[in-house]
Design an enzyme around this catalytic site. Sequence first.
Site, short mmCIF file in Angstrom:
data_model
loop_
_atom_site.label_atom_id
_atom_site.label_comp_id
_atom_site.label_asym_id
_atom_site.label_seq_id
_atom_site.Cartn_x
_atom_site.Cartn_y
_atom_site.Cartn_z
N ARG A 91 1.04 -1.09 -0.27
CA ARG A 91 0.24 0.31 -0.18
C ARG A 91 0.85 1.38 -0.11
O ARG A 91 0.98 1.64 -0.96
CB ARG A 91 -0.97 0.19 1.17
CG ARG A 91 -2.41 -0.38 1.63
CD ARG A 91 -2.67 -1.03 2.43
NE ARG A 91 -2.31 -2.44 2.51
CZ ARG A 91 -2.49 -2.94 2.62
NH1 ARG A 91 -3.34 -3.35 2.35
NH2 ARG A 91 -1.87 -4.36 2.61
N THR A 92 1.63 0.45 0.87
CA THR A 92 2.40 2.17 1.08
C THR A 92 3.03 3.01 -0.58
O THR A 92 3.03 3.63 -1.01
CB THR A 92 3.66 2.65 2.11
OG1 THR A 92 2.84 2.20 3.53
CG2 THR A 92 4.28 3.99 2.84
N LYS A 120 26.83 -5.33 -2.97
CA LYS A 120 28.81 -4.77 -4.16
C LYS A 120 29.63 -4.11 -2.35
O LYS A 120 30.82 -4.49 -3.20
CB LYS A 120 28.99 -4.70 -5.81
CG LYS A 120 28.35 -5.08 -6.26
CD LYS A 120 28.54 -4.06 -8.14
CE LYS A 120 27.33 -3.91 -8.54
NZ LYS A 120 28.23 -2.22 -9.13
N ARG A 141 11.47 3.64 2.97
CA ARG A 141 11.10 2.68 3.76
C ARG A 141 12.49 1.56 4.39
O ARG A 141 13.28 1.77 3.48
CB ARG A 141 9.86 2.28 3.65
CG ARG A 141 9.85 0.56 4.33
CD ARG A 141 8.83 0.09 4.15
NE ARG A 141 7.54 0.74 4.36
CZ ARG A 141 5.85 0.49 4.63
NH1 ARG A 141 5.93 -0.65 4.72
NH2 ARG A 141 4.68 1.25 5.19
N HIS A 174 5.72 6.19 11.48
CA HIS A 174 6.12 6.46 10.01
C HIS A 174 4.53 7.26 10.06
O HIS A 174 3.63 6.84 9.80
CB HIS A 174 4.84 4.66 9.90
CG HIS A 174 3.92 4.58 8.61
ND1 HIS A 174 4.39 4.55 6.98
CD2 HIS A 174 3.70 2.95 8.39
CE1 HIS A 174 4.08 4.42 6.32
NE2 HIS A 174 3.40 2.91 7.06
#
Length: 358
Positions: A91-92, A120, A141, A174
């Site tokens: 959703r986000t 890497k 996020r 959040h």
Amino acid sequence: MERTKEMTVIEKDWGKFVSLPISDKLKYFSKNSRIYDCLFAQQFDREILEYLFRISNTLRRITKTKEGMNFASSLLDHKRAILYFVQPSTRTFLSFLNACHILGIKTSEIRDTSISSEYKGESPEDSIRTFSSYVDLIIMRHPTPNFVEKSAWLMNRTKRPVPVINAGSSKDQHPTQALLDIYTLYRSFNGEIDGKTIAMVGDLKRGRTVRSLSYLMKNYKNMKLIYISPKEFAMEKDIIDFLKKNNISYYETTDFEEGIKEADAIYMTRIQDEHDKNGESKKVDYSGYCFKEKHLKIIKKDAIIMHPLPRRDEIDVKVDDDPRAMYWRQERNGMWVRAALMAYIFNVDSKIHIENNP
Ligand code: NCD
């Protein structure tokens, strides 16, 4: 950046900066008295919240026509954003992606560090610097505590700073979820949030959504919070201290049925077992913290049921058809309010003829 002398000393030292109280940090993440990096729910005061709600309402109305959509998507068609989402998200991620598209922002994404240069050996810090070479906005996020904040701090020290939006940081915050949650409350209660009783249910200890939403309560009068959770997942002390300091009334209980009866909004959450170290969630009996069809009879007639989603079995699917189930609308609200936030961050809100109605 609005920098004072004191900041220029502290800004060089992340270790010192990160331990400043939030109130001292906020100005560092603003520009021309506006939110520039959106990192913490504490950045939103009532005025800005209500302003963002009005932008959201306007955007959702005008984009119903092709003409209106063309106008909205011309607002930021000179900007590019990267969505750097290295924790699972549906959703986000999708709501930010589509919010960008509504405003015309072109997007790129990294969702898996096993196929980026981090594999890497590149540090996440260097990855952030790389993004800023190509884009005008970083939406991220991240599972590492404070890393979203560190990215914004790092950006603000470079020659090419770009704003950073926190789309979920570890267990701590959040803020844009809190924004869509409070927007959902605002719309559901016709603009009248003051005086409401909000029950938050579930894994309050490790849920970042309930933490961020709790911070927003200071913007409203006579709010009452009911924290309902198994004792193992009780709300953390820092939030309880925040409530006490801001005179926000609350109580904690392990009794689900008792707690939800008097609530105007019931905010369900799932068990956050991705944060388990030794499978501790398995030892907790969560069965008493699930909203079943029978509970529809005991809650207030005009209460609303919310969930940040994804759900497991915290809300029975039979509840979905009840008009008080608000979670699917809540999910869609996220796209509009995130579009409003980005329009505001990039200062194009003045081009939108903003409506006053809730
Ligand atoms: C929440 C999250 O990621 O914190 N989901 C979301 O963003 N809608 C809640 C959760 O995952 O339980």
